[in-house]
Design a protein around this motif. Structure first.
Motif, PDB file in Angstrom:
ATOM      1  N   MET A 214      47.159  34.745  40.724  1.00  0.00           N
ATOM      2  CA  MET A 214      45.915  35.523  41.695  1.00  0.00           C
ATOM      3  C   MET A 214      44.688  36.212  40.515  1.00  0.00           C
ATOM      4  N   ALA A 215      45.707  37.421  39.494  1.00  0.00           N
ATOM      5  CA  ALA A 215      44.833  37.580  38.707  1.00  0.00           C
ATOM      6  C   ALA A 215      43.741  36.858  37.965  1.00  0.00           C
ATOM      7  N   ALA A 216      43.507  35.686  38.263  1.00  0.00           N
ATOM      8  CA  ALA A 216      43.127  34.311  37.570  1.00  0.00           C
ATOM      9  C   ALA A 216      41.238  34.568  38.181  1.00  0.00           C
ATOM     10  N   TYR A 217      41.723  35.695  39.630  1.00  0.00           N
ATOM     11  CA  TYR A 217      40.534  35.027  40.282  1.00  0.00           C
ATOM     12  C   TYR A 217      39.449  36.204  40.095  1.00  0.00           C
ATOM     13  N   ALA A 218      39.996  37.395  39.315  1.00  0.00           N
ATOM     14  CA  ALA A 218      39.626  38.806  39.296  1.00  0.00           C
ATOM     15  C   ALA A 218      38.462  38.534  37.709  1.00  0.00           C
ATOM     16  N   HIS A 219      37.573  39.792  37.568  1.00  0.00           N
ATOM     17  CA  HIS A 219      36.660  39.403  36.772  1.00  0.00           C
ATOM     18  C   HIS A 219      37.220  40.171  35.318  1.00  0.00           C
ATOM     19  N   ARG A 220      38.335  41.252  35.827  1.00  0.00           N
ATOM     20  CA  ARG A 220      39.075  42.353  34.388  1.00  0.00           C
ATOM     21  C   ARG A 220      40.775  41.969  35.028  1.00  0.00           C
ATOM     22  N   VAL A 221      41.825  41.718  33.654  1.00  0.00           N
ATOM     23  CA  VAL A 221      42.705  41.823  34.438  1.00  0.00           C
ATOM     24  C   VAL A 221      43.669  43.164  33.310  1.00  0.00           C
ATOM     25  N   ILE A 222      44.324  43.588  33.563  1.00  0.00           N
ATOM     26  CA  ILE A 222      44.512  45.113  32.801  1.00  0.00           C
ATOM     27  C   ILE A 222      45.885  45.072  33.482  1.00  0.00           C
ATOM     28  N   HIS A 223      46.951  45.258  32.434  1.00  0.00           N
ATOM     29  CA  HIS A 223      48.445  45.183  32.238  1.00  0.00           C
ATOM     30  C   HIS A 223      49.606  46.711  32.011  1.00  0.00           C
ATOM     31  N   PHE A 224      49.919  46.949  31.858  1.00  0.00           N
ATOM     32  CA  PHE A 224      50.188  48.118  32.289  1.00  0.00           C
ATOM     33  C   PHE A 224      51.519  48.025  31.640  1.00  0.00           C
ATOM     34  N   ARG A 225      52.089  48.628  30.879  1.00  0.00           N
ATOM     35  CA  ARG A 225      53.158  49.644  30.172  1.00  0.00           C
ATOM     36  C   ARG A 225      53.774  50.974  30.010  1.00  0.00           C
ATOM     37  N   ASP A 226      55.207  51.448  30.228  1.00  0.00           N
ATOM     38  CA  ASP A 226      55.678  52.049  30.205  1.00  0.00           C
ATOM     39  C   ASP A 226      55.076  53.534  30.322  1.00  0.00           C
ATOM     40  N   GLY A 227      53.813  53.274  31.321  1.00  0.00           N
ATOM     41  CA  GLY A 227      53.097  54.310  31.485  1.00  0.00           C
ATOM     42  C   GLY A 227      51.659  54.446  31.160  1.00  0.00           C
ATOM     43  N   ARG A 228      51.133  53.102  30.211  1.00  0.00           N
ATOM     44  CA  ARG A 228      50.190  53.286  29.608  1.00  0.00           C
ATOM     45  C   ARG A 228      49.541  52.233  30.179  1.00  0.00           C
ATOM     46  N   VAL A 229      47.687  51.937  29.602  1.00  0.00           N
ATOM     47  CA  VAL A 229      47.544  51.009  30.182  1.00  0.00           C
ATOM     48  C   VAL A 229      47.912  49.805  28.895  1.00  0.00           C
ATOM     49  N   ALA A 230      48.322  48.631  28.280  1.00  0.00           N
ATOM     50  CA  ALA A 230      48.507  48.158  27.697  1.00  0.00           C
ATOM     51  C   ALA A 230      47.573  47.263  26.675  1.00  0.00           C
ATOM     52  N   SER A 231      46.733  46.235  27.745  1.00  0.00           N
ATOM     53  CA  SER A 231      45.370  45.738  27.517  1.00  0.00           C
ATOM     54  C   SER A 231      44.736  45.726  28.272  1.00  0.00           C
TER      55      SER A 231
END
Length: 239
Positions: A214-231
């Motif tokens: 489902m995320a593949a439909y987006a322009h950007r994919v933001i990953h969170f980890r431990d309360g921060r933006v990981a990527s």
């Protein structure tokens, strides 16, 4: 509030946002300094394990919660300085919401469910009826407005929920696991619908999902980890 962000400014900006729940030894820091910018017209998927901070971030961007520290700018307006009523007005006029569980009123027709946000805005009955019919038609549900949610499939219920979210013509659509309760085929149909709304109407879409497909439909994919933006990575999108 201005109709468009000031030139050069993002639609949404989080600057050093923190969020702490509880106090003392029981305190839990859900967000630990999130910096994030969303441009008008983007389709952004937000991913991460449970407890990573993605849902807290979505709640803040949706004006359902406020940061403990840092700043949330919506069209260059510091949302954390708004009072509860002002945040409610921002939600009512600029934001639409879609949830995993559809959140439709069970004993109310699809038409009446879609009309609900317009009722809160004080629209006339004639205007509500016309706009709700238009919204239902735009999600492929022309002619089913008289049905209750129990008479509709899961995919149809989610389409009603999307129609309710877009009937006010929001700038931003916040979708929390919108395909979580749907089978694969229906999930793809819903994602195609969201992609079309983003592409054809310019609605900015922010979507929390656990599903890479489902995320593949987006322009950007933001990953969170431990309360921060990981990527935060650009994505070709499949829609």
């Amino acid at each position: 509030m201005t109709a468009t962000p000031p030139p050069g400014e993002p639609l949404i900006a989080l600057r050093g946002v923190t969020k702490t729940y509880g106090q003392g030894q029981a305190a839990f820091q859900a967000l630990r300094g999130v910096d994030l910018s969303i441009e008008a017209g983007e389709f952004v998927a937000i991913m991460g394990p449970s407890g990573s901070g993605k849902s807290t971030t979505m709640n803040i961007m949706g004006c359902l919660d406020v940061p403990s520290g840092g700043s949330y700018l919506f069209r260059n307006i510091p949302v954390e300085r708004l009072d509860r009523n002002q945040r409610a007005l921002l939600r009512r006029h600029y934001l639409g919401f879609v949830f995993q569980g559809f959140n439709l009123l069970a004993r109310t027709s699809a038409q009446e469910n879609v009309e609900l946000p317009l009722l809160y805005r004080g629209e006339s009955a004639a205007s509500r009826h016309a706009l709700a019919r238009e919204a239902l038609a735009s999600v492929g549900l022309a002619g089913v407005g008289h049905h209750t949610p129990a008479e509709l499939s899961g995919g149809q219920q989610q389409r009603v929920a999307i129609a309710r979210a877009i009937v006010t013509r929001p700038a931003v659509l916040l979708a929390d696991e919108p395909t979580g309760n749907l089978d694969t085929h229906t999930s793809r149909e819903i994602m195609e619908l969201l992609t079309g709304l983003n592409r054809d109407r310019g609605i900015t879409v922010l979507m929390v999902t656990h599903e890479p497909e489902m995320a593949a439909y987006a322009h950007r994919v933001i990953h969170f980890r431990d309360g921060r933006v990981a990527s935060d990575e650009r994505n070709g999108g499949t829609g």
